[in-house]
Each structure stands twice: as structure tokens, then as C-alpha cells.
Write a protein that holds these residues in place. Structure first.
Motif: not given
Lengths: 201, 194
Positions: A33-34, A37-38, A41-42, A59, A62, B18, B23, B27, B31
Motif C-alpha cells: 500500500y505504501r 497506494g498513492p 489514490y491519486r 481500498q 487492494f 500531483h 494516500a 487505509l 488493509l
């Protein structure tokens, strides 16, 4: 000790982490996710322009990896690409379900792209140009917008974007060119726009 | 007049802006919890392996039980010739031997109730008897209209499949025996030669 585990997770490939997730490793999920995820999400945030929707879809993306880890094949695509393509499918489903997406023919000019600043005296400063282009991106038709987001703002390759959007690389190139052409119009002074219009006639 | 701005420069600035979007951290925790919870509720792969192995073991035990039962309760004993090849000699004419079986009135005497047993009949004093001993495995078989006399050498333990149990103290490992075999190929009686 946790720091050591985290460093170990940092050295693992995406495929290894995906396997670890299938075995119930929560740290592997956090690490993935790290990493990705960005991006997810972006992309969903800029496409939907709604933070709640973006969070929900991120969410879901993932959790899809958690439910069906075998669906990800590292030989076929990078994990970031795979996740982003799921996010895109979910997003389009959501937009269609909520009737927020109106299909627009790409050949048509859907809105006036001339700078909102009317007179030559109000010639765009750099900051104004940035604001103008940012708004212009948000007003682009979705097929052009997603190409600009992926290729220009996220810096993905044409090939990666083509995989996410499930279109040929040539289509990615042409859409990107058209999107940039439209955005470039926002940077022109009204005089330049008029000059261009005259030359086109 | 100021020169027009380049779209690529503007997009580069927007790219930085941007990519500064992060995120939601909430979450990540969610998760992580979901991953742990999903694994706790999902049966582990080795559970399936154990279940499969146990099923196979049970199936193997059933098969072994059935085979064992069939060996102790033979329905169709194997051909006598498979034990020691063709008959060595005919000590009596078949018809003469078969005569008692051919007569339905004598059938009762050939298959007395005492001989009928689900368990191997233990051979004791009559082991070296000169008379034919009705085989318990022939229980319920119709009297043969024709019979053959087959002499062969057989393993002592193989007599079990005909319903006879010979103690090791009474007989050697291999036994020379004569079988009266009906026209259906099933042995009816046995006589131990030595």
C-alpha cells in the motif's frame, strides 16, 4: 525489531509481497500500500474529483489483491499497472452507475478552451497558467483526462498506460497529443487564439 | 508582450503538485487488519492437504478391509492350476469320484451343515485322512454334474482361501493335495496326500 522487519519488506519484490499477503502477512499488505497506494489514490481522486470515492476504490483495489492474489501475474504486468487497471475498471463502473459520466465524442470540442481571462491586459502569469491548466485537466473528456494523468502527471510509460487503459500504444499517443493540444490552448493569449483561428480559416 | 508559457513546463509543475498527494494513512491500517482477518477465517492450504491425506488413508483402509474380507470369504477361488500348474495325475476316474455329487440325494451328505462355516475350518486329526474333505468354501454351491480330480502342490497357508486352516505343527510348508473340481471350475473337496 519492527524496523528490521520493515526494512526486510522493503527489499522484497512486489510479487513476493503479493504472495506474503496470500499467506496473511499484514505487513506485506502495508508495504504494498505504501508503494502503490498513492498512485491508485491519486488517479481515482483526480478522475472522480471525490475523496470519498477515491478512498473506497483504493481500498477495493487492494482488497481484490487480498481476495484473489493469483490473478496477479508478474510475468504479464507490473503490480502498479495491475492495481491501476482494477482501479480504473471500478471507477468507470462507479461513474456509469451514478450517471456521472456522460460519453463525449473525442472528435468534438466539448467546451470552450480559450482562456477565461478576457483581455490582453490580463495576460496569464505563471501561477494563473498553472491554475488554468489544472482546471483544464479536470474539464477534459475522461478518455483524454486519464491519459494526461497517467502519462504526464504520474510519469508512466506509454506501454504501462496502454496496459491500464487496455488500448493500443498508438491510441495512447494520439490521445495524449490531443489532450496536450487542448491544454496548450489555455496558455495562449486571446490575440494568439484569434490569430490561430484566422490562419485556420 | 510576455511570451506564451510552454505546456510541458506547466505540466511539470503540476506533476510535482500531483505527486505530493498522499494516500490516506488510515487505509493502511485498515488493509493490514483485513489481511490478518481474512487469513484467520480462510482455511490454511495445509488443512486441505491433511484432509485429503486423511480421506486417502480412510479409502485405503476400506479397500484393505474389503480385500481382507474377500480373502477370508472367497466367492470364486482362483483356478487350482494357478497354484502349481496342470494336474500331476488322475488317481481315479473323474466320473467315479464325481458320482456322489451327481446324485442329488447325496448332496446333503457332501455338504453337511457342520462343514458350513464362515471362518476357516481348523484341520486337526483328520488332516491326513484318506477321505475327501468337503471344502467350506464350496458351501452353497450346487452339486456338480461332472467333476475332475486335480492333484497339485499348494502352500499350506493358501488353504485358507478354501476355508481350511492347517496348523504349522501338522503339515509342512507345502502340501500335496487332490481337489475335486466341478465343471464350473470351483473346487468342492480336498484330500491331503502328504
Amino acid at each position: 525489531m519492527f524496523e528490521r522487519l520493515r526494512r526486510m519488506a522493503n527489499h522484497q519484490t512486489d510479487a513476493e509481497l503479493a504472495l506474503a499477503i496470500a499467506r496473511g502477512n499484514g505487513d506485506a499488505m502495508a508495504e504494498l500500500y505504501r508503494r502503490h497506494g498513492p498512485l491508485v489514490y491519486r488517479f481515482t481522486l483526480r478522475m472522480s474529483q471525490n475523496a470519498t470515492i477515491a478512498e473506497e476504490i483504493t481500498q477495493e483495489v487492494f482488497l481484490a489483491l487480498l481476495r484473489q492474489p493469483t490473478h496477479f501475474d508478474p510475468q504479464r504486468a507490473a503490480l502498479s499497472t495491475w492495481l491501476c487497471s482494477i482501479a480504473r475498471r471500478q471507477l468507470w463502473k462507479h461513474l456509469e452507475r451514478n450517471k456521472r459520466f456522460i460519453s463525449i465524442e473525442l472528435d468534438e470540442e466539448p467546451f470552450d478552451l480559450v482562456s477565461p481571462e478576457p483581455g490582453p491586459a490580463e495576460w496569464l502569469t505563471r501561477n494563473e497558467a498553472i491554475v488554468s491548466v489544472r482546471e483544464g485537466i479536470d474539464r477534459l473528456p475522461l478518455p483524454l483526462k486519464e491519459v494526461i494523468l497517467l502519462c504526464e502527471l504520474e510519469g508512466l510509460t506509454y506501454e504501462q498506460a496502454a496496459q491500464i487503459l487496455t488500448i493500443p500504444i498508438g491510441t495512447v499517443r494520439s490521445r495524449l497529443s490531443r489532450a496536450k493540444g487542448r491544454l496548450a490552448l489555455l496558455l495562449r493569449s486571446p490575440a494568439e487564439c484569434a490569430e490561430k483561428e484566422n490562419s485556420q480559416r | 508582450m510576455k511570451p506564451s508559457l510552454n505546456i510541458d513546463d506547466v505540466l511539470a509543475t503540476l506533476r510535482q503538485e500531483h505527486r505530493s498527494i498522499e494516500a490516506p494513512a488510515s487505509l493502511e491500517t485498515h488493509l493490514k487488519e483485513q489481511t490478518l482477518r481474512a487469513h484467520a477465517t480462510r482455511p490454511a492450504p495445509h488443512t486441505w492437504i491433511w484432509a485429503g491425506g486423511l480421506s486417502l488413508a480412510m479409502a485405503a483402509a476400506c479397500v484393505a478391509g474389503i480385500v481382507s474380507w474377500r480373502l477370508n470369504h472367497p466367492v470364486t477361488p482362483p483356478e487350482p492350476a494357478t497354484h502349481a500348474g496342470p494336474p500331476m495325475a488322475m488317481s481315479e476316474p473323474p466320473q467315479a469320484v464325481a458320482a456322489p455329487f451327481a446324485d442329488p440325494s447325496n448332496a446333503e451328505t457332501v455338504h453337511p451343515a457342520a462343514v458350513v462355516s464362515k471362518h476357516p475350518k481348523r484341520v486337526r486329526d483328520n488332516f491326513s485322512s484318506e477321505d475327501f474333505l468337503p471344502l467350506p468354501s464350496s458351501e452353497g454351491l450346487p452339486p456338480p454334474s461332472e467333476a475332475s480330480l486335480v492333484r497339485l502342490r499348494i502352500q499350506r497357508d493358501d488353504l485358507r482361501q478354501y476355508g481350511l486352516e492347517v496348523p504349522p505343527t501338522l503339515a509342512p510348508r507345502t502340501i500335496l493335495a487332490e481337489f475335486i473340481v466341478g465343471e464350473d471350475g470351483l473346487p468342492r473337496s480336498i484330500r491331503i496326500i502328504r
